[in-house]
Scaffold this motif. Structure first.
Motif, PDB file in Angstrom:
ATOM      1  N   ASP A   7       0.823  -1.256   0.053  1.00 12.16           N
ATOM      2  CA  ASP A   7       0.200  -0.015  -0.027  1.00 12.16           C
ATOM      3  C   ASP A   7       0.981   1.113   0.032  1.00 12.16           C
ATOM      4  OD1 ASP A   7      -2.397  -1.510  -0.121  1.00 12.16           O
ATOM      5  OD2 ASP A   7      -2.134  -1.595   2.205  1.00 12.16           O
ATOM      6  N   VAL A   8       2.060   1.235   0.904  1.00 13.20           N
ATOM      7  CA  VAL A   8       2.805   2.544   1.120  1.00 13.20           C
ATOM      8  C   VAL A   8       4.293   1.916   0.913  1.00 13.20           C
ATOM      9  CG1 VAL A   8       3.435   4.375   2.534  1.00 13.20           C
ATOM     10  CG2 VAL A   8       1.157   3.495   2.488  1.00 13.20           C
ATOM     11  N   VAL A   9       5.104   2.817  -0.001  1.00 14.51           N
ATOM     12  CA  VAL A   9       6.600   2.501   0.155  1.00 14.51           C
ATOM     13  C   VAL A   9       7.112   3.757   0.837  1.00 14.51           C
ATOM     14  CG1 VAL A   9       7.067   3.009  -2.193  1.00 14.51           C
ATOM     15  CG2 VAL A   9       8.599   1.855  -1.020  1.00 14.51           C
ATOM     16  N   VAL A  10       8.072   3.560   1.814  1.00 13.65           N
ATOM     17  CA  VAL A  10       8.531   4.570   2.627  1.00 13.65           C
ATOM     18  C   VAL A  10      10.086   4.789   2.137  1.00 13.65           C
ATOM     19  CG1 VAL A  10       9.023   5.946   4.811  1.00 13.65           C
ATOM     20  CG2 VAL A  10       6.838   4.702   4.287  1.00 13.65           C
ATOM     21  N   VAL A  11      10.666   5.884   1.615  1.00 17.12           N
ATOM     22  CA  VAL A  11      12.012   5.782   1.531  1.00 17.12           C
ATOM     23  C   VAL A  11      12.827   6.454   2.463  1.00 17.12           C
ATOM     24  CG1 VAL A  11      13.769   6.518  -0.395  1.00 17.12           C
ATOM     25  CG2 VAL A  11      11.583   5.676  -1.347  1.00 17.12           C
ATOM     26  N   GLY A  12      13.715   6.136   3.287  1.00 18.55           N
ATOM     27  CA  GLY A  12      14.297   6.585   4.044  1.00 18.55           C
ATOM     28  C   GLY A  12      14.036   6.095   5.415  1.00 18.55           C
ATOM     29  N   ALA A  13      14.823   5.480   6.450  1.00 18.14           N
ATOM     30  CA  ALA A  13      14.643   4.930   7.734  1.00 18.14           C
ATOM     31  C   ALA A  13      15.664   5.993   8.696  1.00 18.14           C
ATOM     32  CB  ALA A  13      14.899   3.676   7.800  1.00 18.14           C
ATOM     33  N   GLY A  14      15.268   7.412   8.663  1.00 13.25           N
ATOM     34  CA  GLY A  14      15.899   7.794   9.667  1.00 13.25           C
ATOM     35  C   GLY A  14      14.957   8.220  10.745  1.00 13.25           C
ATOM     36  N   PRO A  18      10.470   5.955   9.744  1.00 12.03           N
ATOM     37  CA  PRO A  18       9.844   4.888  10.820  1.00 12.03           C
ATOM     38  C   PRO A  18       8.731   5.482  11.477  1.00 12.03           C
ATOM     39  CG  PRO A  18      12.459   5.212  10.872  1.00 12.03           C
ATOM     40  CD  PRO A  18      11.843   6.275   9.839  1.00 12.03           C
ATOM     41  N   ILE A  19       8.547   6.714  11.636  1.00  6.71           N
ATOM     42  CA  ILE A  19       7.317   7.263  12.259  1.00  6.71           C
ATOM     43  C   ILE A  19       6.035   6.933  11.300  1.00  6.71           C
ATOM     44  CG2 ILE A  19       6.199   9.216  13.023  1.00  6.71           C
ATOM     45  CD1 ILE A  19       8.209   8.487  15.318  1.00  6.71           C
ATOM     46  N   VAL A  20       6.187   7.404  10.029  1.00  6.71           N
ATOM     47  CA  VAL A  20       5.197   7.095   9.211  1.00  6.71           C
ATOM     48  C   VAL A  20       4.988   5.557   9.021  1.00  6.71           C
ATOM     49  CG1 VAL A  20       4.556   7.282   6.607  1.00  6.71           C
ATOM     50  CG2 VAL A  20       5.681   9.127   8.041  1.00  6.71           C
ATOM     51  N   ALA A  21       6.039   4.873   8.681  1.00  6.52           N
ATOM     52  CA  ALA A  21       5.967   3.597   8.388  1.00  6.52           C
ATOM     53  C   ALA A  21       5.115   2.796   9.656  1.00  6.52           C
ATOM     54  CB  ALA A  21       7.344   2.817   8.235  1.00  6.52           C
ATOM     55  N   ARG A  22       5.437   3.193  11.174  1.00 11.59           N
ATOM     56  CA  ARG A  22       4.958   2.460  12.166  1.00 11.59           C
ATOM     57  C   ARG A  22       3.342   2.800  12.212  1.00 11.59           C
ATOM     58  NH1 ARG A  22       5.917   5.330  17.703  1.00 11.59           N
ATOM     59  NH2 ARG A  22       4.445   6.955  16.845  1.00 11.59           N
ATOM     60  N   LYS A 103      17.687   3.104  14.404  1.00 10.01           N
ATOM     61  CA  LYS A 103      17.259   1.451  14.408  1.00 10.01           C
ATOM     62  C   LYS A 103      16.334   1.090  15.197  1.00 10.01           C
ATOM     63  CE  LYS A 103      20.926  -1.476  13.987  1.00 10.01           C
ATOM     64  NZ  LYS A 103      21.917  -2.344  14.367  1.00 10.01           N
ATOM     65  N   MET A 104      16.046   1.351  16.457  1.00 11.75           N
ATOM     66  CA  MET A 104      14.979   1.030  17.106  1.00 11.75           C
ATOM     67  C   MET A 104      13.431   1.512  16.496  1.00 11.75           C
ATOM     68  SD  MET A 104      16.013  -0.941  19.569  1.00 11.75           S
ATOM     69  CE  MET A 104      14.965  -0.780  21.154  1.00 11.75           C
ATOM     70  N   LEU A 105      13.604   2.745  15.907  1.00 10.19           N
ATOM     71  CA  LEU A 105      12.235   3.145  15.280  1.00 10.19           C
ATOM     72  C   LEU A 105      12.099   2.155  14.259  1.00 10.19           C
ATOM     73  CD1 LEU A 105      12.883   7.272  15.138  1.00 10.19           C
ATOM     74  CD2 LEU A 105      11.625   5.941  16.917  1.00 10.19           C
ATOM     75  N   ALA A 106      12.890   1.858  13.486  1.00  8.94           N
ATOM     76  CA  ALA A 106      12.535   0.958  12.333  1.00  8.94           C
ATOM     77  C   ALA A 106      12.142  -0.423  13.088  1.00  8.94           C
ATOM     78  CB  ALA A 106      13.872   0.632  11.438  1.00  8.94           C
ATOM     79  N   TYR A 107      12.704  -0.515  14.138  1.00  8.45           N
ATOM     80  CA  TYR A 107      12.383  -1.925  14.789  1.00  8.45           C
ATOM     81  C   TYR A 107      11.037  -1.646  15.145  1.00  8.45           C
ATOM     82  CZ  TYR A 107      11.863  -5.240  18.698  1.00  8.45           C
ATOM     83  OH  TYR A 107      11.527  -5.802  19.783  1.00  8.45           O
ATOM     84  N   TYR A 108      10.585  -0.324  15.831  1.00  4.00           N
ATOM     85  CA  TYR A 108       8.942  -0.509  16.216  1.00  4.00           C
ATOM     86  C   TYR A 108       8.028  -0.446  14.937  1.00  4.00           C
ATOM     87  CZ  TYR A 108      11.512   1.591  20.279  1.00  4.00           C
ATOM     88  OH  TYR A 108      12.156   1.518  21.273  1.00  4.00           O
ATOM     89  N   ALA A 109       8.449  -0.010  13.717  1.00  5.05           N
ATOM     90  CA  ALA A 109       7.853   0.131  12.504  1.00  5.05           C
ATOM     91  C   ALA A 109       7.508  -1.494  12.158  1.00  5.05           C
ATOM     92  CB  ALA A 109       8.384   0.934  11.386  1.00  5.05           C
ATOM     93  N   ALA A 110       8.711  -2.248  12.070  1.00  2.00           N
ATOM     94  CA  ALA A 110       8.453  -3.740  11.801  1.00  2.00           C
ATOM     95  C   ALA A 110       7.686  -4.317  12.866  1.00  2.00           C
ATOM     96  CB  ALA A 110       9.866  -4.244  11.951  1.00  2.00           C
ATOM     97  N   LYS A 111       7.871  -4.183  14.106  1.00  2.00           N
ATOM     98  CA  LYS A 111       6.814  -4.766  15.250  1.00  2.00           C
ATOM     99  C   LYS A 111       5.392  -4.501  14.729  1.00  2.00           C
ATOM    100  CE  LYS A 111       8.265  -4.720  19.640  1.00  2.00           C
ATOM    101  NZ  LYS A 111       8.298  -6.045  20.427  1.00  2.00           N
ATOM    102  N   ALA A 112       4.933  -3.149  14.231  1.00  2.00           N
ATOM    103  CA  ALA A 112       3.788  -2.810  14.180  1.00  2.00           C
ATOM    104  C   ALA A 112       3.209  -3.325  12.687  1.00  2.00           C
ATOM    105  CB  ALA A 112       3.616  -1.299  13.788  1.00  2.00           C
ATOM    106  N   GLY A 113       4.017  -4.101  12.158  1.00  2.00           N
ATOM    107  CA  GLY A 113       3.666  -4.742  10.815  1.00  2.00           C
ATOM    108  C   GLY A 113       4.437  -4.353   9.567  1.00  2.00           C
ATOM    109  N   ALA A 114       5.255  -3.410   9.670  1.00  2.00           N
ATOM    110  CA  ALA A 114       5.881  -3.020   8.264  1.00  2.00           C
ATOM    111  C   ALA A 114       7.049  -3.789   7.880  1.00  2.00           C
ATOM    112  CB  ALA A 114       6.456  -1.387   8.628  1.00  2.00           C
ATOM    113  N   ASP A 115       7.066  -4.048   6.697  1.00  2.00           N
ATOM    114  CA  ASP A 115       8.377  -4.646   6.306  1.00  2.00           C
ATOM    115  C   ASP A 115       9.517  -3.706   6.258  1.00  2.00           C
ATOM    116  OD1 ASP A 115       7.064  -7.270   6.138  1.00  2.00           O
ATOM    117  OD2 ASP A 115       6.699  -7.004   4.041  1.00  2.00           O
ATOM    118  N   VAL A 116      10.934  -4.001   6.552  1.00  2.48           N
ATOM    119  CA  VAL A 116      12.112  -3.081   6.659  1.00  2.48           C
ATOM    120  C   VAL A 116      13.065  -3.793   5.761  1.00  2.48           C
ATOM    121  CG1 VAL A 116      13.594  -1.669   8.009  1.00  2.48           C
ATOM    122  CG2 VAL A 116      11.159  -2.375   8.821  1.00  2.48           C
ATOM    123  N   LEU A 117      13.861  -3.002   4.849  1.00  2.00           N
ATOM    124  CA  LEU A 117      14.873  -3.488   3.898  1.00  2.00           C
ATOM    125  C   LEU A 117      15.980  -2.415   4.105  1.00  2.00           C
ATOM    126  CD1 LEU A 117      13.253  -4.872   0.758  1.00  2.00           C
ATOM    127  CD2 LEU A 117      14.367  -6.028   2.567  1.00  2.00           C
TER     128      LEU A 117
END
Ligand SMILES: Cc1cc2nc3c(=O)[nH]c(=O)nc-3n(C[C@H](O)[C@H](O)[C@H](O)COP(=O)(O)OP(=O)(O)OC[C@H]3O[C@@H](n4cnc5c(N)ncnc54)[C@H](O)[C@@H]3O)c2cc1C
Length: 396
Positions: A7-14, A18-22, A103-117
């Motif tokens: 549905d959404v691709v987010v470019v940039g995990a600063g 990650p806030i948007v992705a989460r 990295k933890m913000l990206a981890y929170y996004a992943a835990k909320a269901g986002a895929d992270v690469l």
């Protein structure tokens, strides 16, 4: 060629990404968050200072794994050495460890269901039938195509994706500050405060900072106007030398650019939005942008979720309207203050810091520029100078 669909691709995990992705993943939509870095958060390009209020406000755990040090206020130094200390009884801010925090913000996004690469670099947008249908990327050097209904450019100050999607993100070089920073061992500064030095010879248009990460370790950096004929490193090394501070225990060197001259006007176009440093959503007074990226990311994700729920990308335009009506409005005021402070001479800075050190520190520490200006306007040396009076009146 690997193809993916979200549905959404987010470019940039600063910070913004990650806030948007989460938030979007939490609402039940499929999200992919990508970053070109092999290790999200590394290297850092930041002094790592942030207000303590953001943790509760943006629902981020107050986790000791990324909090280096709690800070109780700030100390400001004028060109001739006058000092203004603003100390609170409670912790007012923290110095983060961004390598862990991002990295933890990206981890929170992943835990909320986002895929992270990680190690996935967006190279271009995919256009189909006159519409942007996704992005072309490289994942570990392999080309991939990521299709998405909504594309979020959270790719920082050097953003390319928003521009490739047709959003005008251009700003001339003088609207940026250049920064240079050492993480190093340093002694002699109260480690419970951040320290800022001002002066046209010390840091033209900017300041030198010491942000303590430990009793004896700090981010020691500088920001200056990027169109200066000399480099930020030149001014930082000069300041360190003049203050007899040895650079012998140097743990990191960071270089960066900070957008301080205004904000991207159109934050959403069709199904693409731009957020954080990519949209130049930075406090132009001090160059901090993490809290601003969180705020913009929060507003953006609200409208992304609404647009997906109602299958109406037109709703993304409300992100532009809401941001400009709230944080954008606040930051425009800050930008006006900055433009006035740029005109201050070293004598003005000496006088103002001297006056403020005798004023009501609590009110000044609250960040209320009105109170600061009122305190300055009472002083005879200000009242007797037409230039100073007119500068200060511009701030009211
Ligand atoms: C020297 C310095 C000191 C600073 N100090 C502070 C401070 O103390 N406090 C504060 O609040 N702010 C500070 N800032 C500003 C702060 O770092 C930024 O405002 C903040 O990081 C913005 O977050 P962001 O998510 O918009 O962008 P970023 O944090 O820059 O994240 C963007 C991400 O996008 C990735 N990316 C870029 N292009 C692509 C691509 N094509 N494909 C995939 N990924 C991509 C990058 O790798 C990066 O991880 C400082 C900045 C500098 C330079």
């Amino acid at each position: 060629m690997t193809e993916m669909k979200y549905d959404v691709v987010v470019v940039g995990a600063g910070i913004a990404g990650p806030i948007v992705a989460r938030n979007v993943a939490k609402a039940g939509f499929s999200v992919l968050l990508i970053d070109k870095k092999s290790a999200i958060g590394t290297p850092k390009q930041c002094a790592e200072g942030i207000s303590k209020t953001v943790f509760e406000k943006y629902d981020i755990p107050y986790d000791r794994r990324f909090i280096n040090r709690e800070i109780y206020g700030a100390k400001l130094y004028s060109p001739s050495g006058y000092e203004l200390e603003l100390r609170y009884k409670e912790v007012s801010g923290v110095i983060l460890e961004r390598k862990v925090f991002d990295k933890m913000l990206a981890y929170y996004a992943a835990k909320a269901g986002a895929d992270v690469l990680a190690r996935t670099e967006a190279m271009d947008v995919i256009r189909k039938d006159g519409k942007i249908a996704g992005i072309k990327a490289k994942h570990e050097d392999e080309p991939i195509e990521i299709y998405a209904d909504i594309i979020v450019a959270a790719d920082g100050v050097e953003s390319t994706i928003a521009r490739k999607a047709g959003i005008n993100t251009y700003a001339p070089p003088h609207e940026f500050d250049s920064s240079y920073e050492y993480e190093m061992l340093i002694e002699g500064f109260d480690p419970d405060l951040i320290h800022l030095w001002f002066g046209n010879e010390i840091a033209p248009r900017g300041y030198v900072w010491v942000f303590p990460k430990d009793e004896d370790r700090a981010n020691v950096g500088i920001g200056i106007n990027s169109d200066n004929p000399r480099t930020a490193k030149y001014y930082l090394d000069k300041w360190l030398k003049e203050n007899n501070i040895p650079v012998k225990k140097l743990l990191e060197i960071n270089v960066g650019v900070v957008p301080v001259g205004g904000f991207v006007k159109e934050l959403a176009k069709d199904n693409v939005i731009v957020v954080g440093d990519a949209a130049r959503q930075v406090n132009p007074m001090h160059g901090g942008g993490m809290a601003e990226a969180m705020e913009a990311g929060t507003i953006a994700s609200k409208w992304i979720v609404k647009a997906l729920e109602e299958e109406n990308p037109e709703l993304l335009k409300n992100y532009t309207t809401e941001w400009w009506g709230t944080d954008g409005k606040r930051l425009e005021k800050v930008l006006r203050v900055r433009r006035v402070t740029e005109k201050l001479t070293d004598e003005d800075l000496d006088l103002f810091i001297q006056i403020l050190s005798g004023a009501d520190a609590e009110k000044i520490a609250s960040g209320d520029y009105g109170e600061v200006v009122k305190a300055l306007l009472k002083h005879p040396k200000v009242l007797m100078s037409k230039r100073r009076l007119s500068l200060l009146k511009e701030l009211l």
